[in-house]
Design an enzyme around this catalytic site. Structure first.
Site, PDB file in Angstrom:
ATOM      1  CB  THR A 171      -0.872  -0.019   1.282  1.00  0.00           C
ATOM      2  OG1 THR A 171      -1.759  -1.127   1.204  1.00  0.00           O
ATOM      3  CG2 THR A 171      -1.670   1.261   1.454  1.00  0.00           C
ATOM      4  NE  ARG A 199      -9.122  -7.000   2.566  1.00  0.00           N
ATOM      5  CZ  ARG A 199      -8.095  -6.156   2.696  1.00  0.00           C
ATOM      6  NH1 ARG A 199      -7.861  -5.259   1.762  1.00  0.00           N
ATOM      7  NH2 ARG A 199      -7.320  -6.215   3.740  1.00  0.00           N
ATOM      8  CB  VAL A 200     -13.607  -2.657   1.894  1.00  0.00           C
ATOM      9  CG1 VAL A 200     -13.086  -1.267   2.236  1.00  0.00           C
ATOM     10  CG2 VAL A 200     -14.539  -2.587   0.679  1.00  0.00           C
ATOM     11  N   GLY A 201     -10.344  -2.992   2.644  1.00  0.00           N
ATOM     12  CA  GLY A 201      -9.351  -2.960   3.711  1.00  0.00           C
ATOM     13  C   GLY A 201      -9.444  -1.696   4.548  1.00  0.00           C
ATOM     14  CG  ASP A 202      -5.848  -0.541   6.417  1.00  0.00           C
ATOM     15  OD1 ASP A 202      -5.682  -1.516   5.639  1.00  0.00           O
ATOM     16  OD2 ASP A 202      -4.991   0.347   6.564  1.00  0.00           O
ATOM     17  CB  THR A 222       1.211   0.202   4.729  1.00  0.00           C
ATOM     18  OG1 THR A 222       1.335  -0.924   3.851  1.00  0.00           O
ATOM     19  CG2 THR A 222       2.512   0.375   5.503  1.00  0.00           C
ATOM     20  N   GLY A 223      -0.222  -2.405   5.805  1.00  0.00           N
ATOM     21  CA  GLY A 223      -0.155  -3.689   6.488  1.00  0.00           C
ATOM     22  C   GLY A 223      -1.443  -4.454   6.263  1.00  0.00           C
TER      23      GLY A 223
HETATM   24  N1  GLY Z   1      -3.574  -2.137   4.197  1.00  0.00           N
HETATM   25  C1  GLY Z   1      -4.147  -2.400   2.959  1.00  0.00           C
HETATM   26  C2  GLY Z   1      -5.185  -3.422   2.983  1.00  0.00           C
HETATM   27  O1  GLY Z   1      -5.178  -4.299   3.822  1.00  0.00           O
HETATM   28  O2  GLY Z   1      -6.041  -3.371   2.137  1.00  0.00           O
END
Ligand code: GLY
Length: 306
Positions: A171, A199-202, A222-223
């Site tokens: 990211t 799927r949606v991330g942070d 990021t992560g």
């Molecule tokens: N940190 C990016 C994600 O997990 O989508």
């Protein structure tokens, strides 16, 4: 005051990829700072920096995005400004060259904060965003990775990587402060390899992967998103700064909390209202570049102990 910090992901980052990460972060920094120097605000600076990283297939954003389980690119992005806490974000968006530009338009041209799915695409078309065929966002590297991962439904449990640290997480993000003391943050990602469709991330979730508040700081994370969002890590860093922790202490505290509470792995970059730059991560390495308020530039793939 002018300062900017960018990241290009936190994971194992093997040696053969260091040069590309350094080049990509360095270019993003230079372009972002150039905006500040020419009188633009921090929003323009972080958008420009992230556009540059979305164009660089080194990173998990734009053309370098990881593919989902069905071999498609679905991207998330968010931009936020710390004066009025306005933000715009898009999630699981496809066929867009620069998701961060759509996020900014959501913030500035709509009464909403976040758009997803068909509505996000309709909006992107309506503002004349650059829409590209799917294959233009699929890099040969990611196609190869997808082929390896195809049979593995749960990336988190994937045996394709020796350890949790070997999972790529690229990211991108940028935080900047301008002469008015306005802090802005932008984060963009292709998410995680082999993720489920939708799927949606942070990254596009306010306070999770991205947060900006002129009273405290700007943070981009990021992560592994499923962990980062559980602890709302970006807002967490800001609130620790509000409690008078330094940017460095707040970043370290929040990463330790991430690990202790949910076993999460990742990193954050921070730029506080005084112009202090900092970061913390609990992965083996993190790609970070910054230009501080005195104009001093530093870019590198940093080891965890640095
Ligand atoms: N940190 C990016 C994600 O997990 O989508």
């Amino acid at each position: 005051m002018q300062a900017i910090i960018v990241h290009g992901g936190a994971w194992d980052i093997p040696a053969e990829l260091h040069e590309d990460h350094v080049k990509g972060c360095s270019k993003a920094l230079d372009l972002g700072l150039d905006r500040l120097k020419h009188g633009h605000g921090s929003l323009d600076a972080v958008e420009t920096a992230v556009v540059s990283m979305e164009e660089d297939c080194t990173f998990d954003a734009g053309c370098g995005s990881f593919l989902n389980q069905v071999g498609e690119v679905e991207m998330d992005a968010m931009i936020m400004e710390g004066r009025g806490l306005h933000f715009g974000s898009v999630a699981a968006i496809r066929n867009i060259r620069h998701p961060i530009q759509i996020a900014r338009k959501v913030m500035q041209d709509t009464k909403h904060c976040m758009l997803v799915g068909d509505g996000a695409m309709h909006f992107a078309r309506s503002i004349g965003a650059e829409i590209v065929p799917s294959h233009e966002l699929v890099s040969p590297r990611e196609l190869q990775r997808w082929r390896v991962l195809q049979d593995q439904k749960d990336y988190n449990q994937s045996s394709a990587f020796e350890t949790i640290e070997k999972r790529p997480m690229g990211t991108v993000g940028a935080v900047a402060i301008d002469d008015f003391g306005d802090i802005s943050v932008a984060t963009s990602t292709g998410g995680t390899p082999n993720k489920m469709q939708g799927r949606v991330g942070d990254s596009p979730l306010v306070g999770c992967g991205t947060y900006a508040d002129n009273e405290t700081a700007g943070v981009s994370a990021t992560g592994f998103g499923e962990s980062l969002m559980k602890v709302c890590i970006a807002r967490n860093v800001c609130e620790e700064i509000r409690r008078d922790r330094s940017a460095q202490d707040a970043a370290r505290f929040s990463i330790e909390y991430l690990e202790r509470r949910v076993g999460g792995r990742g990193g954050v970059i921070v730029l506080d209202r005084r112009g202090e730059l900092s970061w913390a991560f609990n992965t083996p390495r993190m790609a970070i570049g910054h230009i501080d308020r005195f104009g001093k530039k530093s870019v590198g793939v940093r080891d965890r102990q640095e």
